[in-house]
Motif scaffolding. Structure first.
Motif, PDB file in Angstrom:
ATOM      1  N   ARG A  32       4.734   7.282   2.082  1.00  0.00           N
ATOM      2  CA  ARG A  32       5.096   6.571   3.301  1.00  0.00           C
ATOM      3  C   ARG A  32       5.056   5.056   3.094  1.00  0.00           C
ATOM      4  NH1 ARG A  32       3.112   5.101   8.439  1.00  0.00           N
ATOM      5  NH2 ARG A  32       4.595   5.624  10.100  1.00  0.00           N
ATOM      6  N   GLY A  33       4.133   4.590   2.246  1.00  0.00           N
ATOM      7  CA  GLY A  33       4.079   3.170   1.943  1.00  0.00           C
ATOM      8  C   GLY A  33       5.359   2.685   1.272  1.00  0.00           C
ATOM      9  N   VAL A  34       5.873   3.498   0.352  1.00  0.00           N
ATOM     10  CA  VAL A  34       7.125   3.145  -0.310  1.00  0.00           C
ATOM     11  C   VAL A  34       8.286   3.224   0.677  1.00  0.00           C
ATOM     12  CG1 VAL A  34       8.711   3.743  -2.178  1.00  0.00           C
ATOM     13  CG2 VAL A  34       6.247   3.881  -2.554  1.00  0.00           C
ATOM     14  N   GLN A  35       8.252   4.232   1.564  1.00  0.00           N
ATOM     15  CA  GLN A  35       9.286   4.324   2.595  1.00  0.00           C
ATOM     16  C   GLN A  35       9.274   3.083   3.480  1.00  0.00           C
ATOM     17  OE1 GLN A  35       8.363   8.027   4.543  1.00  0.00           O
ATOM     18  NE2 GLN A  35       9.447   9.280   3.022  1.00  0.00           N
ATOM     19  N   ASP A  36       8.080   2.582   3.776  1.00  0.00           N
ATOM     20  CA  ASP A  36       7.972   1.329   4.534  1.00  0.00           C
ATOM     21  C   ASP A  36       8.670   0.191   3.794  1.00  0.00           C
ATOM     22  OD1 ASP A  36       6.635   2.146   6.838  1.00  0.00           O
ATOM     23  OD2 ASP A  36       4.652   1.924   5.910  1.00  0.00           O
ATOM     24  N   ASP A  37       8.449   0.125   2.493  1.00  0.00           N
ATOM     25  CA  ASP A  37       9.048  -0.948   1.696  1.00  0.00           C
ATOM     26  C   ASP A  37      10.571  -0.903   1.742  1.00  0.00           C
ATOM     27  OD1 ASP A  37       6.521  -1.789   0.969  1.00  0.00           O
ATOM     28  OD2 ASP A  37       6.538  -0.756  -0.974  1.00  0.00           O
ATOM     29  N   TYR A  38      11.121   0.314   1.786  1.00  0.00           N
ATOM     30  CA  TYR A  38      12.571   0.462   1.763  1.00  0.00           C
ATOM     31  C   TYR A  38      13.171   0.637   3.162  1.00  0.00           C
ATOM     32  CZ  TYR A  38      12.716   0.712  -3.319  1.00  0.00           C
ATOM     33  OH  TYR A  38      12.637   0.406  -4.658  1.00  0.00           O
ATOM     34  N   GLY A  39      12.323   0.621   4.180  1.00  0.00           N
ATOM     35  CA  GLY A  39      12.822   0.689   5.553  1.00  0.00           C
ATOM     36  C   GLY A  39      13.226   2.063   6.029  1.00  0.00           C
ATOM     37  N   SER A  40      12.737   3.120   5.380  1.00  0.00           N
ATOM     38  CA  SER A  40      13.126   4.472   5.797  1.00  0.00           C
ATOM     39  C   SER A  40      12.012   5.231   6.493  1.00  0.00           C
ATOM     40  CB  SER A  40      13.601   5.284   4.585  1.00  0.00           C
ATOM     41  OG  SER A  40      12.559   5.411   3.629  1.00  0.00           O
ATOM     42  N   SER A  41      10.832   4.611   6.653  1.00  0.00           N
ATOM     43  CA  SER A  41       9.700   5.337   7.236  1.00  0.00           C
ATOM     44  C   SER A  41       9.959   5.725   8.684  1.00  0.00           C
ATOM     45  CB  SER A  41       8.418   4.514   7.133  1.00  0.00           C
ATOM     46  OG  SER A  41       8.544   3.301   7.852  1.00  0.00           O
TER      47      SER A  41
ATOM     48  N   ASP B 231       0.907   7.452   0.247  1.00  0.00           N
ATOM     49  CA  ASP B 231       1.543   6.660  -0.801  1.00  0.00           C
ATOM     50  C   ASP B 231       3.059   6.676  -0.656  1.00  0.00           C
ATOM     51  OD1 ASP B 231      -0.855   5.943  -1.948  1.00  0.00           O
ATOM     52  OD2 ASP B 231      -0.831   7.545  -3.440  1.00  0.00           O
TER      53      ASP B 231
END
Length: 203
Positions: A15-24, A13
């Motif tokens: 990591r999904g938000v990190q994907d959204d913000y480009g930090s993953s 979960d």
């Protein structure tokens, strides 16, 4: 950031938000999967000295209802002990008799801790497994954690096996000073004022 921190904190979960913000991509290299093995990251000298200098920290436990419970734990600097590179402990002082934190540890030993150095704007986060050691079970351990000349009743000891930790950036940490820290800073000024007043009085 210690090796195990990403394994605990960076869930799917998150990591999904990190994907959204480009930090993953940045955090992928810090995220570890250890095939289900339980490992602990050792505290280093910097972490040990930082923790033992604190006069308080924030402790989070997990209740049977699944709600997190956060409580401030305080005492004189040095009341938090680093007993070895994987373990911290402190005397549990008597409070308002709610016993929410210690009660939560009966069913779930997982804890999160945040310790802050406000004057220097430094913050250390820890994950660990905690247990309550009552006086009758290990009086020697509990007495070793008591703070001499501190007016507080010791009910038990809390021992935490640290699993992972992370240093936060200083961004958005306000600078705050305790009365003792302020007194130490202004003591030379007071001494100088007294010196000048003595000179004026002698003139």
């Amino acid at each position: 950031m210690s090796r195990q921190y990403g394994c605990i904190a960076f869930t799917d979960d998150v990591r999904g938000v990190q994907d959204d913000y480009g930090s993953s991509g940045f955090y992928d290299r810090m995220r570890r999967r250890v095939d289900g093995a339980e490992e602990s990251d050792p505290l280093g000298p910097n972490e040990a000295s930082f923790l033992t200098e604190r006069d308080g920290f924030y402790l989070s436990t997990v209740s049977q209802t699944g709600w997190p419970y956060v409580q401030f734990r305080g005492g004189p600097p040095g009341f938090l002990h680093v007993t070895d590179e994987h373990t911290i402990a402190w005397a549990d002082f008597s409070g308002n008799l709610q016993h929410v934190s210690t009660g939560n540890l009966v069913g779930d030993q997982r804890v999160a801790i945040i310790a802050v150095d406000y004057p220097r704007r430094r913050r250390l986060k820890l994950f660990g497994m905690a247990r309550v050691v009552r006086i009758q079970d290990d009086p020697q351990l509990v007495s070793s954690l008591a703070v001499p000349d501190y007016n507080a009743v010791v009910e038990a000891a809390i021992v935490v096996n640290v699993t992972a930790f992370d240093w936060n950036c200083p961004q958005h940490i306000p600078q705050r000073f305790t009365l003792a820290e302020i007194e130490a800073r202004i003591a030379p000024l007071r001494a100088r004022i007294e010196e000048l007043e003595a000179l004026l009085g002698a003139a």
